[in-house]
Design a protein around this motif. Structure first.
Motif, PDB file in Angstrom:
ATOM      1  N   ASP A   1       0.833  -1.217   0.000  1.00  0.00           N
ATOM      2  CA  ASP A   1       0.000   0.000   0.000  1.00  0.00           C
ATOM      3  C   ASP A   1       0.859   1.255   0.000  1.00  0.00           C
ATOM      4  N   THR A   2       1.958   1.212   0.792  1.00  0.00           N
ATOM      5  CA  THR A   2       2.842   2.384   0.857  1.00  0.00           C
ATOM      6  C   THR A   2       3.502   2.639  -0.481  1.00  0.00           C
TER       7      THR A   2
ATOM      8  N   GLY B   1       0.708   3.643  -2.913  1.00  0.00           N
ATOM      9  CA  GLY B   1       0.060   4.916  -2.592  1.00  0.00           C
ATOM     10  C   GLY B   1       1.002   6.072  -2.389  1.00  0.00           C
ATOM     11  N   SER B   2       2.326   5.820  -2.404  1.00  0.00           N
ATOM     12  CA  SER B   2       3.287   6.885  -2.160  1.00  0.00           C
ATOM     13  C   SER B   2       3.202   8.021  -3.179  1.00  0.00           C
ATOM     14  N   PRO B   3       3.143   7.747  -4.467  1.00  0.00           N
ATOM     15  CA  PRO B   3       3.036   8.867  -5.418  1.00  0.00           C
ATOM     16  C   PRO B   3       1.802   9.729  -5.177  1.00  0.00           C
ATOM     17  N   GLY B   4       0.675   9.087  -4.875  1.00  0.00           N
ATOM     18  CA  GLY B   4      -0.531   9.871  -4.603  1.00  0.00           C
ATOM     19  C   GLY B   4      -0.410  10.704  -3.342  1.00  0.00           C
ATOM     20  N   ALA B   5       0.225  10.117  -2.276  1.00  0.00           N
ATOM     21  CA  ALA B   5       0.408  10.867  -1.035  1.00  0.00           C
ATOM     22  C   ALA B   5       1.332  12.052  -1.253  1.00  0.00           C
ATOM     23  N   HIS B   6       2.405  11.845  -2.003  1.00  0.00           N
ATOM     24  CA  HIS B   6       3.321  12.948  -2.297  1.00  0.00           C
ATOM     25  C   HIS B   6       2.618  14.040  -3.088  1.00  0.00           C
ATOM     26  N   ARG B   7       1.770  13.637  -4.008  1.00  0.00           N
ATOM     27  CA  ARG B   7       1.036  14.634  -4.794  1.00  0.00           C
ATOM     28  C   ARG B   7       0.094  15.436  -3.893  1.00  0.00           C
ATOM     29  N   ARG B   8      -0.570  14.731  -2.949  1.00  0.00           N
ATOM     30  CA  ARG B   8      -1.470  15.440  -2.031  1.00  0.00           C
ATOM     31  C   ARG B   8      -0.690  16.395  -1.134  1.00  0.00           C
TER      32      ARG B   8
ATOM     33  N   ARG C   1       0.370  19.354  -3.148  1.00  0.00           N
ATOM     34  CA  ARG C   1      -0.779  20.213  -3.439  1.00  0.00           C
ATOM     35  C   ARG C   1      -1.159  21.051  -2.216  1.00  0.00           C
TER      36      ARG C   1
END
Length: 341
Positions: free
Chosen positions: A64-65, A68-75, A78
């Motif tokens: 999951d990490t 989901g890491s690229p999405g978390a970094h994008r959030r 942002r």
């Protein structure tokens, strides 16, 4: 083919038995007849399930990490951009509010002096021997050399260089700056000079008449130049803070605290048209009124004295009784002298 049918039949029977056991166990609750069988199954399969979870759970979290890491970094990026944008908006609102206040004061000063101005903003401070600033107004805005520059508080300096969209202002604090000044009220004139320091007591005022009395607290305005260039009349310059006495000198020098805050220049105005009439002291801010001391209390007057009372009859009688009276013996007739006495 027969083995396949037999296998399917066995699987179907087992499935029906499993469903029946689940239904019976669910409906029975704590009193289920299959409670023992359930406990036996938990005892056998519980450790196996725990061991499998201990192995599978970290792997799942790692996946999951990673996934989901690229999405978390994008959030995160942002949110950081959003916070930065909000901070910039807040800072811009504060700057705009400050500039609006400075512009209002500038327009008020220009209105009192009947100066026609072009508003500009300081974009940089000069580096070098001269004390100068650059503003974002130039020849396309009607700016020419040797024009006065003011703020809402007072005199800034004069235009020395002009470009199409920017100009250079020589500050009144520059050591080479000399401005004709006039004392408020008395009208005595002198020369205001810069000392090369933008902060503190950065101006001096030399009276042309050394016999004129000058004292701290007096205010100075610009006297005006011939043809109103480079300096227009009536612009507030500063307040006298100290008098310097130089023995043998033909002039008297005063230290002047300028009205303009030279280290915080932002919004300024270039006087593109002088007033038709000298405003003299009209542009100076009103002198703050000091509260008058309370009058001393009036001394209380003594009560009026009462008129002397008329003497009573008893006192009159006693007064009369005190007068000397002639005794009866003294009232007897005297014997006439006989012959031979």
């Amino acid at each position: 083919m027969n083995d396949t049918r037999r296998t399917r039949a066995v699987l179907g029977i087992l499935l029906l038995i499993s469903l029946a056991m689940i239904t019976i166990d669910y409906r029975g609750g704590d009193d289920s007849p299959l409670r023992g069988l359930r406990s036996f199954g938990e005892a056998i399969f519980g450790p196996i399930e725990g061991a499998a979870a201990a192995v599978v759970t970290p792997v799942g979290h790692a996946l999951d990490t990673i996934l989901g890491s690229p999405g978390a970094h994008r959030r995160i990026n942002r949110l950081e951009r959003e916070n930065q944008r909000l901070r910039e908006q807040l800072r811009a609102q504060q700057i705009d509010k400050t500039r609006a206040e400075q512009l209002n004061r500038l327009l008020g000063t220009a209105g009192l002096g009947r100066y026609r101005i072009v508003a500009a903003q300081v974009i940089s401070a000069g580096e070098g021997v001269e004390e100068t600033v650059s503003i974002d107004a130039g020849s396309t805005d009607g700016v020419r050399t040797d024009m006065s520059v003011i703020t809402g508080d007072g005199l800034v300096g004069r235009i020395t260089q002009v470009g199409p969209a920017s100009s250079t202002v020589l500050l009144a604090t520059d050591a080479a700056s000399a401005v004709g000044g006039r004392l408020e009220g008395s009208g005595e004139i002198g020369v205001v000079r810069g000392t090369g320091r933008r902060s503190g007591s950065s101006l001096t005022f030399e009276l042309l008449d050394s016999t004129v009395e000058i004292k701290p607290g007096q205010r100075i305005v610009s006297f005006g130049s011939q043809g109103d260039r480079p300096y227009v009349p009536g612009v507030p310059i500063g307040t006298v803070t100290k008098i310097e006495r130089t023995p043998g000198s033909l002039t008297r020098t005063a230290i002047v605290r300028p009205f303009t805050h030279f280290t915080g220049l932002d919004v300024v105005g270039i006087v593109v048209a002088p007033p038709k009439k000298n405003p003299r002291d009209a542009v100076l801010p009103p002198v703050p009124k000091t509260s008058a001391p309370a009058p001393p209390p009036k001394a209380s007057s003594p009560p009026p004295s009462s008129p002397p009372a008329a003497p009573s009859a008893q006192s009159s009688a006693s007064a009369e009784s005190t007068e000397p009276t002639e005794s009866p013996r003294s009232r007897r007739p005297r014997r006439s002298p006989r012959p031979g006495d």
